[in-house]
Motif scaffolding. Structure first.
Motif, PDB file in Angstrom:
ATOM      1  N   GLY A 650       0.807  -1.206   0.000  1.00  0.00           N
ATOM      2  CA  GLY A 650       0.000   0.000   0.000  1.00  0.00           C
ATOM      3  C   GLY A 650       0.846   1.266   0.000  1.00  0.00           C
ATOM      4  N   ALA A 651       0.289   2.327  -0.580  1.00  0.00           N
ATOM      5  CA  ALA A 651       0.984   3.608  -0.651  1.00  0.00           C
ATOM      6  C   ALA A 651       1.234   4.177   0.741  1.00  0.00           C
ATOM      7  N   ASP A 652       0.245   4.059   1.632  1.00  0.00           N
ATOM      8  CA  ASP A 652       0.415   4.607   2.977  1.00  0.00           C
ATOM      9  C   ASP A 652       1.548   3.918   3.720  1.00  0.00           C
ATOM     10  N   THR A 653       1.667   2.621   3.550  1.00  0.00           N
ATOM     11  CA  THR A 653       2.773   1.891   4.179  1.00  0.00           C
ATOM     12  C   THR A 653       4.108   2.381   3.645  1.00  0.00           C
ATOM     13  N   LEU A 654       4.199   2.558   2.329  1.00  0.00           N
ATOM     14  CA  LEU A 654       5.441   3.044   1.731  1.00  0.00           C
ATOM     15  C   LEU A 654       5.784   4.440   2.248  1.00  0.00           C
ATOM     16  N   ARG A 655       4.782   5.315   2.326  1.00  0.00           N
ATOM     17  CA  ARG A 655       5.010   6.674   2.826  1.00  0.00           C
ATOM     18  C   ARG A 655       5.514   6.638   4.273  1.00  0.00           C
ATOM     19  N   ILE A 656       4.851   5.852   5.121  1.00  0.00           N
ATOM     20  CA  ILE A 656       5.265   5.739   6.519  1.00  0.00           C
ATOM     21  C   ILE A 656       6.690   5.200   6.612  1.00  0.00           C
ATOM     22  N   TYR A 657       6.976   4.156   5.848  1.00  0.00           N
ATOM     23  CA  TYR A 657       8.306   3.539   5.918  1.00  0.00           C
ATOM     24  C   TYR A 657       9.400   4.515   5.493  1.00  0.00           C
ATOM     25  N   GLU A 658       9.179   5.222   4.391  1.00  0.00           N
ATOM     26  CA  GLU A 658      10.212   6.143   3.910  1.00  0.00           C
ATOM     27  C   GLU A 658      10.498   7.254   4.914  1.00  0.00           C
ATOM     28  N   MET A 659       9.470   7.691   5.641  1.00  0.00           N
ATOM     29  CA  MET A 659       9.674   8.747   6.623  1.00  0.00           C
ATOM     30  C   MET A 659      10.218   8.209   7.950  1.00  0.00           C
ATOM     31  N   PHE A 660      10.071   6.905   8.183  1.00  0.00           N
ATOM     32  CA  PHE A 660      10.474   6.293   9.456  1.00  0.00           C
ATOM     33  C   PHE A 660      11.876   5.692   9.396  1.00  0.00           C
ATOM     34  N   ALA A 843      11.758   0.570  19.493  1.00  0.00           N
ATOM     35  CA  ALA A 843      10.962   0.749  18.264  1.00  0.00           C
ATOM     36  C   ALA A 843      11.655   1.667  17.275  1.00  0.00           C
ATOM     37  N   LEU A 844      12.693   2.391  17.733  1.00  0.00           N
ATOM     38  CA  LEU A 844      13.376   3.341  16.858  1.00  0.00           C
ATOM     39  C   LEU A 844      14.293   2.615  15.883  1.00  0.00           C
ATOM     40  N   PRO A 845      14.242   2.955  14.575  1.00  0.00           N
ATOM     41  CA  PRO A 845      15.102   2.281  13.596  1.00  0.00           C
ATOM     42  C   PRO A 845      16.587   2.430  13.918  1.00  0.00           C
ATOM     43  N   GLU A 846      16.993   3.631  14.415  1.00  0.00           N
ATOM     44  CA  GLU A 846      18.413   3.850  14.687  1.00  0.00           C
ATOM     45  C   GLU A 846      18.902   3.034  15.882  1.00  0.00           C
ATOM     46  N   LYS A 848      17.160  -0.131  16.590  1.00  0.00           N
ATOM     47  CA  LYS A 848      16.908  -1.506  16.138  1.00  0.00           C
ATOM     48  C   LYS A 848      18.070  -2.058  15.313  1.00  0.00           C
ATOM     49  N   LYS A 849      18.680  -1.191  14.502  1.00  0.00           N
ATOM     50  CA  LYS A 849      19.752  -1.696  13.641  1.00  0.00           C
ATOM     51  C   LYS A 849      20.973  -2.132  14.460  1.00  0.00           C
ATOM     52  N   TRP A 850      21.150  -1.549  15.671  1.00  0.00           N
ATOM     53  CA  TRP A 850      22.269  -1.946  16.522  1.00  0.00           C
ATOM     54  C   TRP A 850      21.914  -3.139  17.411  1.00  0.00           C
ATOM     55  N   LEU A 851      20.625  -3.344  17.628  1.00  0.00           N
ATOM     56  CA  LEU A 851      20.203  -4.500  18.407  1.00  0.00           C
ATOM     57  C   LEU A 851      20.229  -5.771  17.562  1.00  0.00           C
ATOM     58  N   GLY A 852      19.766  -5.626  16.314  1.00  0.00           N
ATOM     59  CA  GLY A 852      19.738  -6.779  15.418  1.00  0.00           C
ATOM     60  C   GLY A 852      19.024  -7.966  16.051  1.00  0.00           C
ATOM     61  N   GLU A 853      19.635  -9.119  15.945  1.00  0.00           N
ATOM     62  CA  GLU A 853      19.070 -10.342  16.519  1.00  0.00           C
ATOM     63  C   GLU A 853      19.675 -10.654  17.896  1.00  0.00           C
ATOM     64  N   SER A 854      20.451  -9.704  18.424  1.00  0.00           N
ATOM     65  CA  SER A 854      21.151  -9.941  19.691  1.00  0.00           C
ATOM     66  C   SER A 854      20.165 -10.057  20.849  1.00  0.00           C
TER      67      SER A 854
END
Length: 872
Positions: A650-660, A843-846, A848-854
């Motif tokens: 969906g377009a709304d999902t894409l918009r949210i993802y790009e901004m998040f 929940a923050l992407p910045e 989450k990327k450091w937590l990974g699967e740890s």
């Protein structure tokens, strides 16, 4: 009883609302109404054959969010769209495939339009423009003629990049490591007459007026670096011939007052100048004819001339790139006289000195300039320290690099002991140097030997020279041709169309020829923001009433004159507009921005616009990189087509993802796997509606029977939810204005979590959530708003405001660390629990990327200050 709802069907919902918005002309801007106005602008897309990829739409989404918020705040909003269609990629594709550029452009336009509409952007499609439309480029040609009539458009012989295999002139960006990008053949330089625009006459204003606009500081730095304003002095060095037989000082010949002027910003280092360097082009111009006449006995002219020819094959980027090996040749048979020391010093030519900066000649001070130092090391030239950081007892060891810092003068005669800043003016005055301001900016090469561009509306007559095409005869349209390939002479394909080229001179009526060069693709994009104001006007490029309406200064300035009020030599109050806020990629914050500012200032000087700057505010966004952190490109096969994402999620999902994904102004890496998180967030908002108390108007998808939601015993009106609600209003509102879209969405997620945990969800809380989410996800919020029983569009609702009673609620700024290293900053209510902080942080992407699967081993929480998440 619980409402029975169908699942969130993005395909049906998005198509439904896009059709309704278009039928209702919901986003058409209207002139004439009073009140606040807001003009949002993006860079209009260049029509490449592959359509949009996900990186292209980041800017569009951001400005759409801002435009929607402004409408909710009561502004009349103009958010237009159009197409940049002329240029090299389209023409090269036409040559390769045999398709007409007109057809290619039409196909590309249809693709781009479909893609943009599928994303729900609130563009005013009634103002759609295309730079390849004769009705548009008529006015591009008209503006060029104003430059010509003012003497700012002129023709000059200019070196161009030439591919001897493809028999074609190449733009700088088509030359890669000295080779043709298309075929790999080594590129040559050829002299050819080119049309130029005298942008250098505006250099000072283009630099100084950056202080009057709200641009990101890094954008201002890019602009200023390209303009390259330098305050310095011009110092004259006498040139003397030496006799080739003995080359001794006693036999120096002294021709009449032969001098070379050098430009320098470091007159304080004059006593340390141990040689001078000329640009090869300057040496050729200055000494070739004199060598033939034997005025100077250049002993190695053959060697010098060979080097000059080698340099002709190099691009400017190759000549000036950092770290490249220094090359050069001494001009033997002449010496320069240092005006401070009276010593003879050698004269060299080297490619790192450019002919168009300063005078094309420099005094080399290797002890205090890194390029000069590297050159001197290679050719074993003297290095003399004249500025020392330790004084009065300087220590002057052998340098391993140039010292470019401040200090006091040494080895400089009567000037010893002065600070280097004090010495600049005193030494300059002592040698009779004059203060000057120099710019790196060059006049703009404004012609291309191509077909697919705006024809330059001039006619060349042997008797009358260049004569403008009459305004009544504009536009000069591109003729239909079968062959788009350039000629063997390097001329435009238009030169071969005799019937089109041969015309009568407008002045003397004799036989004349049309100009066959076309304009660069920068031309149409230098003023497109003005045409959006009045795209259907056939009499002017923009009507004064519409310009006045949208210009920020419309209430302060008198009516705009239609012709000939020159402001160039008069004082003026700096004002910016009509564009309120312009966002685009950093790759376009140098040349495109500079050129459009130049055009606007010229139009201002002529009285055609009412402001001296076109854009009140300019921001930029980082690139979206392909997985692996590399740039998306067709050749690498890593381009993500938004059509696939819109269809699946969906377009709304894409918009949210790009901004998040991460900070808007920074590059971010695309991850198709991660997009599901944005989809799940919207599904949670969808399901949350089932729990709203006293909900009277929920219905099934096809309008079947209405069902009442089970009324809960209490509504979620407790202080915690109310506080969270108004903190969310405050943070989302502030974050949109500062383009911190990722943290705005994070706050919306946090508030959604709070509502999910509440015993019941109030209408006020849920509907406010939808209004805050609407700019980010316009389709699903419009659908849910209707299910709340609302008849009017959610996009006509006013923007939520913070309750005065809760506005002062304390908010804590919390540093989030992973294994002791700072990774993010959170703003939460004062006194947030460890669980609330942890949930929001993870929940923050910045983060989450450091937590990974740890596995999280420990959490250290300092209330209202810090949380450190310790992982394996």
């Amino acid at each position: 009883m619980k409402l029975l709802m169908r699942s969130y069907d993005h395909r049906k919902i998005e198509k439904k609302w896009q059709a309704k918005w278009e039928r209702g002309k919901c986003y058409h801007a209207k002139e004439g109404a009073g009140g606040k106005k807001f003009y949002a602008l993006i860079e209009f897309p260049y029509l490449s054959g592959d359509g949009l990829h996900v990186g292209h739409i980041r800017s569009n989404t951001a400005m759409d969010i801002i435009a929607r918020k402004r409408r909710a705040e009561g502004h009349e909003v103009l958010y237009p769209i159009g197409w940049d269609g002329f240029g090299l990629p389209t023409e090269n594709y036409a040559i390769k495939t045999g398709k007409s550029p007109v057809l290619v452009t039409k196909q590309n336009t249809n693709t781009f339009r479909r893609q943009l509409k599928s994303l729900g952007f609130s563009f005013d499609w009634s103002r759609e423009i295309n730079t390849t439309d004769p009705a548009y480029y008529k006015w591009t040609q008209w503006i060029f003629l104003q430059f010509f009539k003012d003497g700012l458009a002129y023709k000059k012989k200019q070196a161009i990049n030439w591919c001897p295999k493809d028999l074609i002139g190449l733009a700088n960006e088509e030359v890669v490591d000295g080779h043709c990008e298309r075929c790999g053949t080594p590129v040559e330089k050829r002299e050819k007459e080119q049309w130029m625009l005298a942008i250098t006459k505006y250099a000072d204003r283009l630099d100084k007026d950056l202080d009057t606009v709200d641009y990101l500081e890094r954008i201002k730095i890019q602009q200023r670096n390209w303009i390259g304003r330098s305050e310095g002095t011009q110092i004259k060095f006498e040139i003397r011939s030496t006799k080739s037989e003995t080359n001794s000082k006693s036999e120096i010949q002294r021709p009449k007052q032969e001098r070379i002027e050098v430009f320098t910003t470091r007159a304080d280092t004059l006593f340390g100048a141990t040689y001078i360097v000329l640009a090869p082009e300057i040496a050729n111009e200055k000494f070739k004819s004199k060598n033939e006449k034997s005025q100077f006995k250049i002993q190695n002219w053959g060697e010098v001339e060979k080097y000059i020819e080698q340099v002709k094959k190099k691009t400017e980027i190759q000549r000036t790139e950092e770290g490249k090996e220094k090359t050069g040749v001494e001009i033997k048979g002449i010496k320069a006289i240092n005006p401070a020391t009276k010593e003879e010093i050698p004269v060299w030519i080297a490619d790192y000195v450019l002919p168009d900066y300063g005078t094309g000649a420099i005094m080399a001070v290797p002890a205090h300039d890194e390029r000069d130092f590297q050159f001197a090391k290679k050719f074993n030239l003297p290095v003399r320290i004249v500025v020392c950081p330790e004084y009065p007892a300087p220590k002057c060891p052998v340098l391993d690099r140039a010292y470019i810092g401040p200090g006091h003068l040494v080895g400089s005669g009567t000037f010893d002991g002065l600070t280097n800043e004090e010495a600049k003016k005193k030494i300059a005055k002592a040698v009779g140097a004059k203060p000057v301001i120099s710019y790196k900016l060059r006049d703009w090469v404004f012609s291309r030997q191509r077909y697919w561009g705006e024809p330059i509306p001039l006619i060349h007559c042997d008797m009358c020279g260049y004569v403008p095409v009459a305004e009544k005869d504009l536009p000069v349209k591109l003729p239909v041709v079968k062959n788009y390939k350039p000629t063997a002479t390097g001329e435009s394909p238009l030169a071969a169309i005799t019937k089109w080229v041969t015309v009568k001179c407008p002045k003397c009526k004799g036989v004349a020829r049309r100009e066959t060069d076309t304009m660069p693709n920068w031309a149409g994009s230098s003023w497109y923001y003005l045409r959006y104001l009045d795209p259907k006007n056939k009499k002017e490029f923009v009507g004064k009433e519409k310009l006045a309406y949208w210009s920020h200064s419309s209430e302060k300035l008198p009516a705009i004159p239609l012709r000939g009020i020159s402001r160039r030599e008069t004082s003026y109050k700096l004002q910016a507009g009509p564009v309120s806020w312009y966002n685009g990629g950093m790759e376009h914050t140098t040349l495109h921005l500079l050129y459009s500012r130049f055009w606007h200032k010229f139009l201002y000087d002529k009285g055609f616009v009412s402001t001296s700057e076109p854009y009140a505010k300019r921001t930029s966004n980082g690139l979206i990189l392909a997985e692996g952190g590399v740039k998306m490109s067709k050749s690498k096969g890593n381009v993500i087509n938004p059509d696939e994402i819109v269809e699946r999620y969906g377009a709304d999902t894409l918009r949210i993802y790009e901004m998040f994904m991460g900070p808007f102004d920074q590059p971010v890496v695309w991850s198709t796997e991660s997009i599901i998180g944005s989809r799940r967030f919207l599904e949670r908002v969808w399901r949350l509606g089932e729990r709203v108390t006293e909900h009277r108007a929920w219905s099934t998808e096809h309008g079947a029977q209405n069902t009442e939601h089970r009324t809960r015993s209490t509504e979620a009106t407790d202080t915690t939810v109310q506080t969270a609600l108004h903190q969310t209003i405050k943070k989302v509102s502030e974050d949109i204005e500062t383009m911190r879209f990722n943290t705005a969405i994070s706050q919306l997620m946090i508030f959604t979590n709070a509502l999910e945990k509440a015993s019941a969800v109030s209408r006020e809380a849920y509907q406010t959530l939808l209004r805050l989410l609407a700019p980010f996800a316009p389709h699903v919020t419009e659908e849910l708003w209707g299910k709340c029983g609302k008849k009017q569009s959610i996009h006509t609702e006013s923007w939520p405001v913070v309750s005065s009673a809760l506005e002062g609620t304390a908010v804590a700024t919390i540093v989030i660390q992973v294994n002791g290293k700072k990774r993010a900053i959170l703003q939460l209510k004062n006194g947030a629990t460890e669980g609330e902080v942890r949930e929001a942080a993870t929940a923050l992407p910045e983060v989450k990327k450091w937590l990974g699967e740890s596995t999280i081993r420990k959490v250290i929480h300092l209330p209202n200050k810090l949380m450190n998440i310790v992982v394996d």
